[in-house]
Scaffold this active site. Structure first.
Site, PDB file in Angstrom:
ATOM      1  N   CYS A  90       0.950  -1.115  -0.077  1.00  0.00           N
ATOM      2  CA  CYS A  90       0.284   0.016   0.055  1.00  0.00           C
ATOM      3  C   CYS A  90       0.868   1.184  -0.236  1.00  0.00           C
ATOM      4  CB  CYS A  90      -1.072   0.028   1.411  1.00  0.00           C
ATOM      5  SG  CYS A  90      -2.426   1.042   1.147  1.00  0.00           S
ATOM      6  N   HIS A 178      -3.540  -4.727   0.288  1.00  0.00           N
ATOM      7  CA  HIS A 178      -3.202  -5.461   1.961  1.00  0.00           C
ATOM      8  C   HIS A 178      -3.097  -7.105   2.171  1.00  0.00           C
ATOM      9  CE1 HIS A 178      -2.319  -1.884   3.740  1.00  0.00           C
ATOM     10  NE2 HIS A 178      -3.730  -1.119   3.296  1.00  0.00           N
ATOM     11  N   GLU A 180      -2.369  -8.446   4.078  1.00  0.00           N
ATOM     12  CA  GLU A 180      -2.192  -9.377   5.667  1.00  0.00           C
ATOM     13  C   GLU A 180      -3.581  -8.931   6.093  1.00  0.00           C
ATOM     14  OE1 GLU A 180      -1.199  -6.427   4.247  1.00  0.00           O
ATOM     15  OE2 GLU A 180      -1.227  -4.850   5.611  1.00  0.00           O
TER      16      GLU A 180
END
Ligand code: XMP
Length: 522
Positions: A90, A178, A180
């Site tokens: 990002c 993202h 994650e």
């Protein structure tokens, strides 16, 4: 590289999800990362060998004057001289693009928030074992425009933006989404591709080896000094106690303040937990000081937390002074976890709530601090507790916030009498849910008193009473969570029990998820 050394440096660019990157690496890839600010990362990478670098997301724009950044001379060392593979996530990707002179701009049409589709347009190891079309999770206003030079676009967003870039000559990758985030469909695989396929990390994170590792590192940092441990009796401070007590012996003292904010029989339970950890421990009575200070702070949650923290801090200072009056060679240990650090805005992200136990460094500048657990999440600490031999009642104890019952009195200034009332409410709710076998299914059960008169009847008489609020909450990381729905039988028994106290006129069940709710009410 020692077999337990961190293999990946995650550069903290002040993002909300940075700790999640660490969590995915540890839990799913079994790889130990270290999360560092750009300055600390620079120093660390200069002196340690690492296999990969991840640049986190951020709440900033690369075009902001104070945006987090890595000085060019240092970044060139990383990718040109040391040739360490780098992944930007990002903001991390935007920063990379800007570094290599692409434009990063705020284009309305390219913004994304939430689930977002991407299309992989070029075969790349980063997307190995993932489909061409996939759902990711994004949160960005700025976008990278026309990455050039050594970079290729390897995936595009559903709205025509750049979703991922790669430069094989520099060993650099970037993703706009993202991986994650738990909502990112193939996020774990994408991180696996970077960490295992590209960086060639090997597994070195198992909770059992972590016990020795954290203990070793912490004891080394302490040296010959003494340590004070403000001890809540919960799993976090108990893990810290059990790691340190066997090694430090009399050089460690734990204590709990009784500010009249503890639950029914909690003092007895804390003493028992301290014994399990072999901690020298004492209860310090500060009831009057805490209640007076919090009551003076009106009914505003944040002000009450600050007032609580004021007494807490001076209590720690007094105990530290009496433990070691002369040398000043003393450390304060805390069981701070990653979510506490994130939500207090300590990582530079948006401040959600101030915890009484974060940011103490600024309030007690004369002491050094130890936070052995600050990169870990609750379930990881529980796992360590289990390995240390804690009984289930301790390793899986519901969290209880430091300011305790003060946070459970809403709309009125707390008094000893009201603390007694919420103590009783909390106790009854726990007993009943335990008896029905649901207490352990819930991650945290919040019972509060709301000072809001409602009309009702008692016998044949009109009566006015205030509500008890019951919030059964289910979560793994306490960053987000869902309600736990009680059965009608349990709800009805709870309602009938709590209205036995005449001050309680209603029992309300709170089934709001987080977000937008929080676990606690203030
Ligand atoms: P929220 O309400 O922010 O809570 O969803 C997340 C977790 O943190 C606990 N909490 C605290 N713990 N000191 C603590 O030690 C505090 O001041 C504090 N405030 C909230 C909360 O109970 C939940 O487990």
């Amino acid at each position: 590289m020692n077999s337990l050394d961190p293999q990946i440096v995650i550069v903290e660019m002040r993002g909300q999800l940075t700790q999640n990157i660490g969590r995915v690496l540890r839990n799913f890839l079994k790889v130990r990362p270290i999360i560092l600010s750009p300055e600390k990362a620079a120093a660390y990478i200069e002196t340690h060998s690492v296999r990969g670098i991840i640049l986190s997301g951020s709440g900033n724009s690369v075009n902001d004057t104070n945006a987090p950044h890595i000085p060019a001379s240092i970044f060139s060392q990383w990718y040109k001289v040391k040739k360490i593979p780098i992944l930007g996530i990002c903001y991390g990707m935007q920063w990379l693009a800007a570094f290599f002179e692409s434009r990063v701009a705020n284009i309305e049409r390219l913004r994304e928030y939430g689930p977002s589709r991407i299309t992989v347009i070029s075969t790349d190891v980063l997307f190995y074992k993932t489909p061409v079309e996939q759902t990711t999770w994004s949160d960005h206003s700025e976008s990278v425009l026309n990455p050039g030079g050594a970079f290729r676009i390897i995936a595009v967003t559903g709205v025509g933006g750049v979703a991922a870039i790669a430069s094989h000559s520099y060993n650099i990758w970037g993703v706009q989404f993202h991986p994650e985030a738990t909502q990112c469909e193939f996020g774990e695989q994408i991180l696996r591709n970077f960490v295992i396929e590209i960086c060639r990390c090997t597994s070195n994170w198992e909770p059992s080896s972590v016990v020795d590792l954290i203990r070793g590192e912490t004891v080394e940092a302490i040296g010959k000094r003494k340590v004070v441990l403000p001890y809540s009796g919960g799993v976090d401070s108990s893990v810290v106690a059990a790691l340190l007590a066997p090694v430090l012996g009399n050089r460690l003292v734990g204590f709990t303040f009784d500010g009249d904010h503890l639950r029914h029989q909690e003092g007895v339970e804390i003493a028992q937990h301290a014994r399990i950890c072999r901690l020298h421990w004492e209860m310090i009575d500060l009831k009057t000081q805490f209640v007076n200070a919090v009551a003076a702070a009106s009914t505003d949650g944040e002000k009450e937390r600050n007032a609580f923290q004021g007494v807490y801090v001076s209590g720690i200072r007094n105990r530290a002074k009496s433990f070691d009056p002369d040398s000043g060679q003393i450390l304060i240990a805390q069981g701070t976890l990653a979510p506490d650090v994130i939500e207090s805005g300590e990582t530079g992200g948006h401040r959600v709530v101030g915890h009484h136990n974060t940011g103490l460094e600024k309030l007690l500048p004369e002491y050094d601090f130890l936070h052995p657990l600050q990169e870990l999440f609750k379930h990881e600490v529980r796992e360590i507790g289990r390995i240390l031999g804690f009984p289930q009642s301790l390793s899986h104890r519901h969290p209880f916030p430091g300011p305790g019952l003060f946070l459970r009195i809403l709309g009125i200034v707390p008094t000893h009498e009201l603390l007694e009332l919420v103590r009783w409410l909390d106790w009854r709710v726990r007993e009943i849910t335990v008896a029905h076998g649901v207490y352990d299914e819930i991650s945290q059960l919040v019972t509060a008193y709301g000072h809001l008169y409602m009309h009702g009847v008692r016998g044949n008489e009109p009566a006015k009473g205030c509500p008890a609020l019951i919030r059964p909450f289910k979560t793994t990381d306490f960053m987000t969570g869902e309600p736990y729905y009680l059965t009608p039988t349990v709800m009805s028994e709870l309602s009938r029990e709590l209205v036995k106290d005449k001050r309680i006129g209603r029992v309300l069940f709170d089934y709001t998820p987080k977000p937008p709710g929080r676990t606690e009410y203030k």
